[in-house]
Design a protein around this motif. Structure first.
Motif: not given
Length: 627
Positions: A148-152
């Protein structure tokens, strides 16, 4: 050609897509758009931890729209027919799909394991550099991972799910709600309803996907901090299915290939050693050292730069210090959007082009604005000598939308990830928690930025923290940060109602200013009707480039005077490029027009540095070290 005729040539947005991959006509292209081909981003994607045995999985994948209830089981018995380019944003022309507002999606491809990998005792790791927003990973029909999380970036140990002698099926189920009602996640400038300073969103596998073979005992992570005194603090993380090693071996290697230090230490715990008299990293001379790390049969390479970030009083004024010295920091607000790829630059060459333009004008810094870039962006800043202020991607900007307890906790979890995944890049010297109150909880008796500032310092005591860039400043962090358009108000005894007064106990910085605009002909504009109709919302529009450069000269000279007479230590000009309905970039959105008069801008920027240097006379420094 009339505007409505030009807009009529655009795809019907964007509903009907070609099934076989081809670049879809974006609202605006660049010189790189049609050079990308079907082998995008072939470079090794992880510069801080490199090993030789890897395979790139970028290229043409399959895709289809999905529904909310499909994520439990991949469509193994279904042939997905729509081609999509990875990495890319689903909404972009480069994706080959260019479909907006898709909440659920399936991405799929077949792949084989290189034969020599299966002959060795080890593990096969599947790596995703970034997927927006949630990704559920299936290998041969079995769920193997979730993020979950669009930058990692994240990894999946694929070994136990693979067929090493045949074709494997990889499916990724993506959920990306962006700013749909009831949702509040870190999105930065993304929106499903673009308007002026908020832009088309990005969905899907927008950074490189790749796999690597590793030994049974392998190095999984490296954290490095190297100071101007030669002290190196490292943590080398090791995973093992065969028992953990007693030690890891580290060698530091100069640009000439000489080993300047070696050290052995236990894995999975911090350790220190010293390099004698290292050449220091700075914007003027960005010296980097290679690092080799070994344990058992695994060997990886990394790098670092020796530099120390601190703050202190110079002749009575709080200043940011690099290697114990103050120099003025000047650069742009860097949004990192592209008309053909949105969040994904068309290539490394294109991405680095922007940075070279800034460096060529004499800038020594940029603010990466509420977005996180591919790792190769940070490597390029390290190599070029560009200091980085790194923002945390913000929650929604609407004053009517505030995070609930669960949403705030998720924001804080991802703030930890931002720091942990990026704290080894020498160029980053400041973390930003909140931008202009976006997602910032106010008037509830406590302020989350207090705890988040403390958390940033706990995770990374080697950098400065800008708790609130602009607007609602409650006294936390290292900076007193003013935003004002078009004129600066930096460390001065005057300020607008949307900024707090200068706090002399902290560093004065102009977090945003400038923003002056200049309209261009239709071939250089984002050909979306709403964006074009909103061009006049730019902070200031100048009739031609002569007027634009006149106004820039006046604003930069006003900033210079605030450096001379007041306490200004750095400033950020809005912005690197135009973006969609904004025409206030140094470059147009297609990167084909550079607005600044280069000689004038170089002279004006150098005047900022010279004036700051004149304030250093006597150089009475009382330094507060961060390390």
């Amino acid at each position: 050609m009339r505007l409505n005729t030009v807009l009529g040539l655009m795809p019907a947005l964007l509903g009907a897509q070609s099934l076989a991959y081809e670049v879809q006509t974006p609202p605006l292209d660049t010189d790189w758009t049609y050079k990308v081909g079907t082998n995008p981003w072939p470079e090794y994607p992880r510069p801080l931890l490199q090993r030789p045995t890897w395979q790139n999985l970028n290229g043409v994948w399959k895709w289809r729209a999905a529904g909310a209830g499909e994520g439990a089981m991949p469509p193994l018995n279904e042939t997905l027919t729509q081609d999509v380019l990875v990495p890319s944003c689903l909404e972009s022309g480069l994706s080959g799909v260019q479909l907006l507002n898709q909440t659920y999606s399936w991405f799929a491809r077949d792949f084989t394991v290189p034969p020599d990998w299966s002959k060795q005792d080890g593990r096969i790791i599947l790596n995703f550099e970034a997927v927006d927003y949630e990704a559920t990973i299936f290998i041969n029909g079995r769920q193997a991972g979730f993020n979950r999380g669009g930058y990692w970036h994240f990894s999946v140990d694929a070994t136990d799910y693979l067929s090493v002698n045949g074709t494997n099926k990889l499916h990724v189920f993506v959920y990306d709600p962006t700013d749909t009602p009831g949702v509040n996640i870190p999105i930065g400038k993304q929106t499903r309803t673009p308007s002026h300073i908020f832009y088309r969103s990005c969905t899907g596998l927008w950074q490189t996907v790749w796999m690597e073979w590793v030994p049974s005992t392998y190095i999984s992570g490296v954290e490095i901090a190297a100071g101007m005194d030669g002290q190196v603090n490292m943590t080398v993380s090791v995973n093992s299915s065969a028992g953990y090693p007693e030690s890891v071996s580290v060698s530091v290697i100069s640009a000439d290939g000489d080993v300047v230090a070696s050290h052995d230490a236990p894995p999975n715990a911090p350790f220190d050693f010293v390099v004698d008299s290292p050449e220091l990293w700075s914007p003027e001379k960005p010296t980097l050292y290679n690092i080799t790390i070994k344990t058992g049969s695994d060997e990886v390479t990394s790098y670092t730069g020796f530099r120390t970030v601190s703050r202190g009083k110079v002749n009575g004024i709080e200043r940011p210090l690099i290697n114990g010295e103050f120099s003025f920091h000047f650069g742009t607000l860097d949004q990192g959007f592209w008309p053909d790829g949105l969040y994904t630059p068309p290539s490394v060459e294109a991405m680095v082009y922007d940075l070279k333009v800034l460096k060529g004008l004499g800038m020594n810094m940029l603010r990466k604005h509420i977005k996180v870039e591919p790792a190769l962006f940070y490597r390029a800043c390290d190599e070029l000598g560009l200091l980085l202020i790194q923002d945390m991607p913000s929650l929604q900007a609407s004053g009517n939308v505030k995070p609930n307890a669960a949403q705030q906790a998720e924001f804080e979890r991802q703030f930890d990830i931002l720091i942990n995944q990026h704290k080894s890049y020498p160029s980053i010297y400041t973390w930003v928690v909140y931008n202009e109150g976006w997602g910032q909880l106010l008037n509830n008796g406590t302020y989350p930025e207090e705890g988040l500032t403390a958390r940033a310092r706990e995770l990374d005591p080697t950098r400065l923290v800008d708790a609130t860039s602009g607007w609602f400043d409650h006294g936390y962090g290292d900076y007193s940060d003013n935003h004002h358009y078009a004129n600066p108000q930096c460390g001065s005894p005057f300020y607008s109602i949307q900024s707090s007064p200068w706090d002399p106990s902290r560093i004065a910085i102009q977090g945003e200013f400038g923003g002056i605009g200049h309209n261009v002909s239709i071939e250089h504009l984002w050909k979306v009707e709403q964006a074009i109709l909103e061009l006049n919302q730019t902070y200031e529009l100048d009739a031609d480039l002569d007027a634009y450069n006149y106004r820039a000269h006046r604003l930069l000279d006003e900033l210079r005077e605030q450096v001379e007479f007041y306490a200004c230590s750095g400033a950020i000009w809005t912005q690197t490029t135009d973006v969609e309905g904004e025409v206030n970039g140094l470059l147009t959105y297609d990167r084909r027009i550079l607005r600044p008069n280069e000689d004038q801008w170089k002279a004006d920027i150098q005047a900022l540095y010279d004036t700051a240097q004149s304030r250093n006379e006597g150089n009475m420094v009382v330094q507060k070290m961060l390390r």
